[in-house]
Design a protein around this motif. Structure first.
Motif, PDB file in Angstrom:
ATOM      1  N   PHE A  92      -3.921 -16.077 -39.316  1.00  0.00           N
ATOM      2  CA  PHE A  92      -3.711 -15.138 -40.270  1.00  0.00           C
ATOM      3  C   PHE A  92      -4.441 -13.800 -39.926  1.00  0.00           C
ATOM      4  N   GLU A  93      -5.513 -13.852 -39.216  1.00  0.00           N
ATOM      5  CA  GLU A  93      -6.153 -12.575 -38.780  1.00  0.00           C
ATOM      6  C   GLU A  93      -5.740 -12.161 -37.494  1.00  0.00           C
TER       7      GLU A  93
ATOM      8  N   GLY B 247      -1.458  -9.469 -44.587  1.00  0.00           N
ATOM      9  CA  GLY B 247      -3.077  -9.676 -44.756  1.00  0.00           C
ATOM     10  C   GLY B 247      -3.599 -10.054 -46.156  1.00  0.00           C
ATOM     11  N   CYS B 248      -2.604 -10.395 -47.137  1.00  0.00           N
ATOM     12  CA  CYS B 248      -2.740 -10.577 -48.371  1.00  0.00           C
ATOM     13  C   CYS B 248      -3.218 -12.166 -48.548  1.00  0.00           C
ATOM     14  N   ALA B 249      -4.520 -12.358 -48.955  1.00  0.00           N
ATOM     15  CA  ALA B 249      -4.687 -13.773 -48.842  1.00  0.00           C
ATOM     16  C   ALA B 249      -4.130 -14.904 -50.105  1.00  0.00           C
ATOM     17  N   TYR B 250      -2.991 -14.618 -50.491  1.00  0.00           N
ATOM     18  CA  TYR B 250      -2.492 -15.011 -51.545  1.00  0.00           C
ATOM     19  C   TYR B 250      -1.209 -15.677 -51.098  1.00  0.00           C
TER      20      TYR B 250
ATOM     21  N   VAL C 298       5.647 -37.088 -58.444  1.00  0.00           N
ATOM     22  CA  VAL C 298       4.596 -38.195 -58.626  1.00  0.00           C
ATOM     23  C   VAL C 298       3.419 -37.699 -58.200  1.00  0.00           C
ATOM     24  N   ALA C 299       3.504 -36.854 -56.947  1.00  0.00           N
ATOM     25  CA  ALA C 299       1.959 -36.439 -56.463  1.00  0.00           C
ATOM     26  C   ALA C 299       2.266 -35.233 -55.808  1.00  0.00           C
ATOM     27  N   ALA C 300       1.269 -34.196 -55.880  1.00  0.00           N
ATOM     28  CA  ALA C 300       1.368 -32.912 -55.387  1.00  0.00           C
ATOM     29  C   ALA C 300      -0.013 -32.522 -54.978  1.00  0.00           C
ATOM     30  N   THR C 301       0.077 -31.538 -53.929  1.00  0.00           N
ATOM     31  CA  THR C 301      -0.968 -30.617 -53.681  1.00  0.00           C
ATOM     32  C   THR C 301      -0.630 -29.187 -53.127  1.00  0.00           C
ATOM     33  N   VAL C 302      -1.483 -28.258 -53.485  1.00  0.00           N
ATOM     34  CA  VAL C 302      -1.123 -27.034 -53.125  1.00  0.00           C
ATOM     35  C   VAL C 302      -2.693 -26.346 -52.658  1.00  0.00           C
ATOM     36  N   LEU C 303      -2.666 -25.774 -51.455  1.00  0.00           N
ATOM     37  CA  LEU C 303      -3.865 -25.475 -50.723  1.00  0.00           C
ATOM     38  C   LEU C 303      -3.751 -23.945 -50.355  1.00  0.00           C
ATOM     39  N   ASN C 304      -4.636 -23.309 -50.760  1.00  0.00           N
ATOM     40  CA  ASN C 304      -5.047 -21.906 -50.065  1.00  0.00           C
ATOM     41  C   ASN C 304      -5.795 -22.033 -49.097  1.00  0.00           C
ATOM     42  N   PRO C 305      -5.421 -21.779 -47.902  1.00  0.00           N
ATOM     43  CA  PRO C 305      -6.426 -21.844 -46.664  1.00  0.00           C
ATOM     44  C   PRO C 305      -7.495 -20.829 -46.758  1.00  0.00           C
ATOM     45  N   VAL C 306      -7.339 -19.881 -47.023  1.00  0.00           N
ATOM     46  CA  VAL C 306      -8.347 -18.837 -47.050  1.00  0.00           C
ATOM     47  C   VAL C 306      -9.444 -19.073 -48.072  1.00  0.00           C
ATOM     48  N   THR C 307      -9.159 -19.325 -49.340  1.00  0.00           N
ATOM     49  CA  THR C 307     -10.146 -19.614 -50.421  1.00  0.00           C
ATOM     50  C   THR C 307     -10.579 -20.849 -50.591  1.00  0.00           C
ATOM     51  N   ASP C 308      -9.853 -21.810 -49.705  1.00  0.00           N
ATOM     52  CA  ASP C 308     -10.333 -23.206 -49.722  1.00  0.00           C
ATOM     53  C   ASP C 308     -10.003 -23.811 -51.009  1.00  0.00           C
TER      54      ASP C 308
END
Length: 296
Positions: free
Chosen positions: A23-24, A92-95, A109-119
């Protein structure tokens, strides 16, 4: 967590490590299609996810943003977007996020969404509720479009789509408190679920874009439907999602068909978006018939 959700979270975290590392840095960028971008981060993150999923369930089908379709004789299909919000990542936007969902037939039936920057880790299972980092979440309730904060992302890779999108945006700007374009529908859906946004209107999203977020929202007392169809199938192009009571007022505002088949006379809604049904082979973003090739 269920076994499938635990696996999805493990895969998302494996991908997130690559995304954080890159990211950086200045990513290598390619034009995947005429208006869609691809980076080495997309590819590395996807590879990490697929290794985790295929190691545990080699018999499952997979629909993935970059690799396309792996068809198997199984009722289970994984929908994978290793980097939802590539344009934000590049600038460079953390969205942006990793988005992974598991469907049995046509039901997520199952789901996950992860923002790596904000954890920020969103998880949901069918009938089990929605969670942000282990804490139950619920969307805020409003039934007034005039006070709603609405996210949107419109397909504009062909002139006809652009004109329809401009009409839609004009209607939303006139009828809602504010309209934002975040270019990351998975996170938008999760932010409705936690009460930061009130709705998302996206006429070109496909299963890899909205499958995971749609379950997170539904389990947080939100509602979802396809853009041109009052029913909901995650394999169908386009989504309207909102806090429960707000969905129908938005449908009325946009002049789209409701559950009775009635279409209010408000705008000329796009007529080009196909219903893709349950065939995963139609979900690859490279399919020229889909207008969502500018998602990134």
């Amino acid at each position: 967590m269920t076994e499938h959700l635990t696996l999805a979270v493990s895969a998302a975290k494996a991908a997130a490590r690559h995304l954080l590392m890159l990211f950086e840095q200045r990513p290598r960028v390619e034009a995947k299609y005429s208006s869609q971008l691809l980076t080495d981060a997309d590819l590395l993150a996807e590879k990490a996810i697929l290794e985790v999923l295929e190691d545990r369930h080699p018999d499952h089908s997979i629909v993935s943003e970059e690799s396309g379709i792996k068809q198997a004789q199984s009722p289970f299909t994984w929908y994978v977007d290793p980097l939802d919000g590539t344009t934000n990542f590049i600038t460079g936007c953390a969205y942006f996020s990793v988005s992974i969902a598991l469907a049995r037939d046509d039901e997520i039936v199952a789901a996950t969404v992860l923002n790596p920057v904000t954890d920020e880790l969103y998880t949901a299972t069918r009938g089990g509720g929605s969670y942000l980092n282990g804490q139950r979440i619920q969307c805020r309730e409003t039934d007034r479009a005039a006070v709603a904060l609405v996210g949107t992302d419109l397909s504009v890779n062909k002139p006809a789509y652009a004109l329809k999108g401009q009409s839609l945006t004009e209607v939303l700007n006139q009828g809602c408190r504010a309209v934002v374009i975040n270019r990351a529908p998975a996170l938008d859906l999760c932010n409705i679920a936690r009460g930061r946004l009130d709705a998302l209107i996206d006429n070109g999203s496909r299963a890899v874009d909205h499958a995971a977020g749609s379950l997170v929202l539904s389990e947080a007392k939100g509602r979802v439907r396809n853009f041109l169809h009052p029913s909901w199938s995650p394999a169908t192009t386009g989504i309207i999602a909102a806090a429960g009571p707000l969905l129908q007022p938005l449908v009325n505002l946009l002049g789209l068909p409701d559950a009775t088949g009635t279409t209010p006379s408000r705008i000329d809604p796009p007529s080009h978006l196909p219903r893709t049904g349950l065939d995963p082979s139609r979900q690859h973003r490279g399919d020229a018939e889909h207008p969502s090739n500018d998602r990134k």
